[in-house]
Write a protein that holds these residues in place. Structure first.
Motif, PDB file in Angstrom:
ATOM      1  N   UNK A 385       0.843  -1.192   0.000  1.00 20.16           N
ATOM      2  CA  UNK A 385       0.000   0.000   0.000  1.00 20.16           C
ATOM      3  C   UNK A 385       0.878   1.242   0.000  1.00 20.16           C
ATOM      4  N   UNK A 386       2.124   1.074   0.407  1.00 22.97           N
ATOM      5  CA  UNK A 386       3.146   2.112   0.353  1.00 22.97           C
ATOM      6  C   UNK A 386       4.455   1.464  -0.107  1.00 22.97           C
ATOM      7  N   UNK A 401       8.291  -4.120  -5.907  1.00 27.31           N
ATOM      8  CA  UNK A 401       7.963  -3.117  -6.922  1.00 27.31           C
ATOM      9  C   UNK A 401       8.152  -3.645  -8.339  1.00 27.31           C
ATOM     10  N   UNK A 402       8.897  -4.754  -8.481  1.00 22.71           N
ATOM     11  CA  UNK A 402       9.121  -5.327  -9.810  1.00 22.71           C
ATOM     12  C   UNK A 402       8.000  -6.269 -10.237  1.00 22.71           C
ATOM     13  N   UNK A 403       7.164  -6.691  -9.274  1.00 19.77           N
ATOM     14  CA  UNK A 403       6.077  -7.621  -9.595  1.00 19.77           C
ATOM     15  C   UNK A 403       4.814  -6.863  -9.990  1.00 19.77           C
ATOM     16  N   UNK A 404       3.951  -7.567 -10.677  1.00 19.06           N
ATOM     17  CA  UNK A 404       2.623  -7.011 -10.982  1.00 19.06           C
ATOM     18  C   UNK A 404       1.842  -6.896  -9.681  1.00 19.06           C
ATOM     19  N   UNK A 409      -0.859  -8.955  -4.578  1.00 13.75           N
ATOM     20  CA  UNK A 409      -1.934  -8.883  -3.587  1.00 13.75           C
ATOM     21  C   UNK A 409      -2.822 -10.116  -3.640  1.00 13.75           C
ATOM     22  N   UNK A 410      -2.842 -10.795  -4.796  1.00 14.30           N
ATOM     23  CA  UNK A 410      -3.594 -12.035  -4.899  1.00 14.30           C
ATOM     24  C   UNK A 410      -2.994 -13.163  -4.085  1.00 14.30           C
ATOM     25  N   UNK A 494      -1.366 -15.581   4.843  1.00 12.87           N
ATOM     26  CA  UNK A 494      -2.529 -15.131   5.609  1.00 12.87           C
ATOM     27  C   UNK A 494      -2.061 -14.085   6.619  1.00 12.87           C
ATOM     28  N   UNK A 495      -2.704 -12.916   6.613  1.00 11.65           N
ATOM     29  CA  UNK A 495      -2.345 -11.826   7.525  1.00 11.65           C
ATOM     30  C   UNK A 495      -3.528 -11.541   8.433  1.00 11.65           C
ATOM     31  N   UNK A 496      -3.319 -11.664   9.744  1.00  9.25           N
ATOM     32  CA  UNK A 496      -4.349 -11.352  10.734  1.00  9.25           C
ATOM     33  C   UNK A 496      -3.897 -10.113  11.497  1.00  9.25           C
TER      34      UNK A 496
END
Length: 581
Positions: A385-386, A401-404, A409-410, A494-496
């Motif tokens: 997000x930043x 930053x080099x990835x789509x 995010x998928x 997985x992020x909680x």
């Protein structure tokens, strides 16, 4: 007229519809020039006694048939034209939505939700109207107006034509003046509508808090003030709108008076026949629409220009996050966070400094620390997000930053402390990231999140509508439904983010046990204030003022006798006191 140039990209996209409509309009204009001339010929023939009844009825029947053909041709070219304009609305809304999704959270701090909604609805509608009725008015009035003027000048009387056009310059001056006023007032009214949309949304979202604090009357007064301001600005637009029609009708009336007076004089002198004067007045009747269209066109263009300016302002904002070009590796890789220093824009104090973390596939990372220690900042960098300036976040040794961006995010499923639920059924909310999931898959995810029993107690079970933002559910139920949504997605990471804060200790234990059983194929990041949620983590980092103060396993940190151990003792004492009560 500049808006037509700026919308040229769309006109080129839908050129077949627009060209087809304008070609049909040329035929319509040509056909409509025939009846006035024919009626004038009939009048002269009847006056001279040269036309029989049969000839007159045949001629009138042919005129009616021609009008029927013109009617259907007008229907077809309007369908083509307005169909293309409706397509513009779809294209613009798609562009805006995709544009919004590419922006960082900072963009949504500058633009309020109500303002974005107003620009995506009201402003788009005004631009669509310009591309539809605006083009219709411009093309129809120009083609018909020029054709009628040519016929009136060349076949009847150029002197009478000039006399009929004498009032036109006054109308042009007045319409131009009103158009400039309308542009500014319409812009102000659209901004007021944005404020009204924002006030409505915030009031409805906070209705529970408003009622809890007894703020109904104050909020009503506040809303009325915004609504009154919007009404005043719309009234200012209506006042300018009201000036257009009187000027146009006065001009038309004056034009007809001049043509009838001048034409009557010419008939009396023998320079014009009664049939020619009749044809002239019929042609002049065809000029009413082009004259009305001039004012209507200015009105539409000024509204569309003001709306397009507001839409273009959004579309021209470049996203802070630039999409990469590399595809993500097929195999799972290690996520590395190496930040020398990160400072939020507009702040002087760094949010993170000297933070280095490695998260191997299938491992669990715990993040703890007091409020404002940098936990949310780490999450923002991880989700991209930043973007960090001093340092980098990498996956398999490659900078994020080099990835789509969409692909990265998928790979993640995120559950936040304040989960968002849509106004749909519970099943639809759980299956948000996997719409084709079966009911069995949905229930299995719900069982892992310890929410299946709660759902089955509802009268409609998984088909229960949760209301806007899940207003009908408790905080703990909303969190567990969000966890089920993330588990169903079965993402690699997985992020909680303090996602268990609203559930009781026993439920938390069951959920964490289920997560631990899945750990061998899913990497997990748990950010929590309740330290019991971090007991199973392979590594825990403790942040203090953006810096890693402690790190290690739960057992090692408890034995270290630092901030983590102190908070552990405090929370255990708190639980003991609650149990005693």
């Amino acid at each position: 007229m500049r808006i037509f140039l700026e919308l040229g990209w769309f006109f080129r996209m839908a050129w077949k519809r627009y060209v087809g409509a304008i070609v049909l309009l040329f035929f319509v204009a040509g056909f409509e020039l025939i009846p006035p001339k024919a009626i004038g010929w009939l009048v002269d023939g009847v006056m001279a006694g040269d036309i029989s009844k049969n000839q007159m009825f045949i001629a009138l029947g042919a005129i009616v048939a021609l009008w029927v053909v013109v009617y259907f041709m007008r229907v077809v070219w309007r369908v083509w034209l307005f169909g293309a304009a409706a397509q513009l609305g779809t294209v613009l809304r798609d562009k805006l939505y995709q544009h919004f999704t590419r922006h960082a959270p900072r963009f949504f701090e500058r633009y309020r939700t109500g303002d974005l909604m107003a620009r995506s609805t009201n402003d788009v509608k005004a631009v669509v109207m310009t591309a539809g009725e605006g083009v219709l008015t411009l093309a129809d009035s120009l083609i018909m107006g020029i054709a009628v003027l040519i016929v009136m000048t060349t076949t009847i009387s150029w002197e009478l034509t000039l006399l009929a056009l004498a009032p036109m310059p006054v109308m042009a001056i007045m319409v131009n003046r009103f158009g400039r006023q309308l542009h500014h007032r319409f812009s102000a009214s659209q901004e007021a509508f944005s404020s009204l949309s924002e006030e409505t949304q915030s009031s409805l979202n906070g209705i529970r808090m408003i009622r809890a604090f007894g703020l109904e009357s104050q909020q009503v007064d506040r809303f009325n003030a915004v609504a009154d301001d919007t009404g005043e600005k719309n009234m200012a637009v209506a006042k300018v709108d009201a000036m257009f029609d009187p000027v146009i009708f006065l001009t038309i009336g004056t034009s007809f008076f001049c043509s009838i007076a001048g034409g009557g004089y010419m008939v009396a002198n023998g320079t014009l026949t009664l049939g020619e004067l009749t044809a002239f007045t019929l042609y002049q009747g065809l000029m009413i629409w082009p004259m009305l269209a001039v004012a209507w066109l200015f009105n539409i263009i000024e509204r569309g220009s003001a709306a397009w300016k507001r839409i273009k302002e959004l579309l021209e904002e470049k996203p802070d996050l630039v999409d990469g070009e590399k595809a993500l590796p097929v195999e799972r890789e290690t996520l590395t966070i190496a930040i020398d220093q990160f400072t939020w824009r507009g702040h002087d104090i760094p949010a993170l400094r000297d933070v280095n973390v490695e998260l191997a596939p299938g491992k669990m990372l715990g993040v703890a620390g007091p409020v404002g220690s940098g936990k949310t900042t780490i999450l923002s960098l991880m989700l991209r997000l930043e973007d960090p300036v001093q340092g980098r976040v990498s996956y398999g040794g490659t900078d994020l930053r080099d990835f789509k961006l969409g692909e990265w995010r998928g790979k993640l499923a995120v559950v936040t402390q304040a989960p968002f639920l849509f106004s749909r059924s519970i099943a639809d909310n759980i299956a948000l990231g996997k719409p084709d999931a079966t009911r069995e898959e949905i229930r299995e995810a719900a069982k892992l999140a310890c929410i299946d029993e709660d759902i089955m107690q509802f009268p409609e079970g998984y088909e229960t509508l949760v209301g806007e933002k899940g207003i009908t559910l408790s905080g703990g139920q909303k969190q567990r439904i969000s966890i089920a949504r993330a588990l169903l997605l079965d993402a690699e990471i997985l992020v909680l983010d303090d996602a268990l804060s609203a559930v009781d200790g026993r439920t938390e234990h069951h959920i964490l046990k289920n997560l631990h059983d899945r750990a061998q194929h899913q990497t997990t990041v748990v950010i929590a204030h309740r330290l019991s949620a971090l007991e199973s983590a392979d590594e825990i980092i403790v942040l203090q003022k953006g810096h890693i103060e402690e790190r290690g396993t739960h057992k090692a940190l408890v034995n270290a006798n630092g901030w983590y151990a102190e908070m552990q003792r405090y929370q255990q004492l708190e639980q003991a006191l609650e149990g005693a009560l």
